[in-house]
Design a protein around this motif. Structure first.
Motif, short mmCIF file in Angstrom:
data_model
loop_
_atom_site.label_atom_id
_atom_site.label_comp_id
_atom_site.label_asym_id
_atom_site.label_seq_id
_atom_site.Cartn_x
_atom_site.Cartn_y
_atom_site.Cartn_z
N GLU A 49 21.37 -37.19 11.58
CA GLU A 49 22.36 -36.13 11.31
C GLU A 49 23.46 -36.64 10.38
O GLU A 49 23.93 -37.76 10.55
CB GLU A 49 22.98 -35.63 12.62
N TYR A 50 23.87 -35.77 9.44
CA TYR A 50 24.86 -36.17 8.45
C TYR A 50 25.87 -35.05 8.22
O TYR A 50 25.52 -33.87 8.29
CB TYR A 50 24.16 -36.52 7.13
N ASP A 51 27.13 -35.47 7.93
CA ASP A 51 28.16 -34.47 7.63
C ASP A 51 28.19 -34.16 6.14
O ASP A 51 27.47 -34.77 5.35
CB ASP A 51 29.54 -34.92 8.14
N LYS A 73 14.72 -33.06 8.63
CA LYS A 73 13.65 -32.35 9.33
C LYS A 73 12.66 -33.34 9.96
O LYS A 73 12.43 -34.43 9.43
CB LYS A 73 12.91 -31.42 8.35
N PRO A 74 12.05 -32.94 11.09
CA PRO A 74 11.14 -33.85 11.82
C PRO A 74 10.01 -34.43 10.96
O PRO A 74 9.63 -35.58 11.15
CB PRO A 74 10.59 -32.97 12.94
N ALA A 75 9.48 -33.65 10.02
CA ALA A 75 8.36 -34.15 9.20
C ALA A 75 8.78 -35.36 8.36
O ALA A 75 7.98 -36.27 8.13
CB ALA A 75 7.86 -33.04 8.28
N THR A 117 20.23 -26.96 9.24
CA THR A 117 21.65 -26.88 9.59
C THR A 117 21.82 -27.11 11.09
O THR A 117 21.10 -26.53 11.90
CB THR A 117 22.22 -25.49 9.21
N LYS A 118 22.78 -27.96 11.44
CA LYS A 118 23.03 -28.26 12.86
C LYS A 118 24.35 -27.66 13.35
O LYS A 118 24.66 -27.71 14.52
CB LYS A 118 23.08 -29.79 13.07
N GLY A 119 25.13 -27.13 12.43
CA GLY A 119 26.44 -26.58 12.79
C GLY A 119 27.31 -26.60 11.55
O GLY A 119 26.85 -27.01 10.48
#
Length: 275
Positions: A158-160, A188-190, A179-181
């Motif tokens: 995760e990155y800002d 992405k998982p791949a 997008t996480k928020g």
């Protein structure tokens, strides 16, 4: 925080023994900025006292915290651009021709906050999209770093917005991140699934790493003395399969090991092939 000359010298010796980093004599300000907060929290007044505390309380976790603080570096996505283009246009096609049906195995050494191995994984995905079915067994990227904090962040992926802005195109952001928020994205998982993160000190034994087709060791060797740098390059050679490639940083050059590596001019950039 006090950084007397004798204290600073003691700290330089400690850091080189702990992780190979050779601090310049004019780097007091860097040490102060990196360690001020930690030393305040621990109630430590000088670098001499810090080194003494590390030696007398080896199980306190302080040594790891100090090394963590001193080895954490900012990094970019697709840094210098050319290594990732050379990987896609030269190295992977050569690998497929020489090793049909095999899995490509790569090492991202001193991976910091994960931008390099994830950039490599995105580059591999871009190759596969343009060359469907050619890399039959896919690829594995082993990414290592000394910093436990960094590795925890890497695994989360995760990155800002500040980190995302450093070298990532809008197209790649949309394709490879979710997008996480507000102001936060996750790989992405791949793309994450190709990368295995491990804790590793470049001064330790390389036996557990296995053999690689490609090694990225970029913008790391500049921190080591000439002798340690040579030793690391020899040990990296022992992990490379014959004909495998080593990528160094744009400002780094490999001198004095003609029996082990052959320089390969790309345009732009230079890479090194293991003999």
């Amino acid at each position: 925080m006090s950084t007397g000359n004798l204290d600073f010298e003691q700290f330089r010796v400690f850091l080189e023994k702990a992780c190979g980093i050779l601090l310049g004599e004019n780097k007091q300000y860097l040490v102060s900025s990196r360690l001020n907060k930690l030393m305040e929290q621990q109630g430590i007044k000088s670098l001499g006292e810090l080194v003494q505390r590390i030696q007398t309380q080896p199980r306190s976790g302080l040594r790891e915290q100090v090394v963590d603080a001193m080895t954490t570096n900012e990094t970019l996505w697709f840094r210098d651009t050319y290594p990732f283009e050379v990987l896609k246009n030269k190295v992977i096609p050569e690998f497929i021709r020489a090793n049909p049906g095999q899995r490509l195995r790569m090492w991202s050494a001193a991976c910091s906050s994960g931008q390099e191995p994830y950039s490599i994984s995105m580059a591999i995905d871009e190759f596969e999209r343009s060359n469907l079915g050619q890399l039959k067994m896919g690829a594995q990227i082993v990414a290592t770093d000394l910093s436990g904090t960094m590795l925890t962040n890497c695994k989360a992926g995760e990155y800002d917005s500040l980190a995302i802005a450093r070298g990532l195109s809008q197209e790649r952001l949309q394709r490879y991140f979710e997008t996480k928020g507000p102001g936060r994205w996750a790989v992405k998982p791949a793309i994450r699934s190709r990368v295995e993160f491990r804790s590793f000190n470049l001064l330790d034994s390389y036996a557990s790493l296995g053999k690689f087709d490609v090694v990225f060791c970029r913008n790391v060797l500049i921190y080591f003395s000439a002798q340690v740098k040579k030793d690391i390059l020899l040990r990296i050679h022992s992990t490379l399969k014959p004909g495998g490639y080593l990528f160094l940083g744009a400002s780094e050059a490999l001198n004095g090991l003609p029996d082990h590596y052959q320089m390969v001019q790309c345009s732009p950039g230079i890479i090194y092939q293991a003999k």
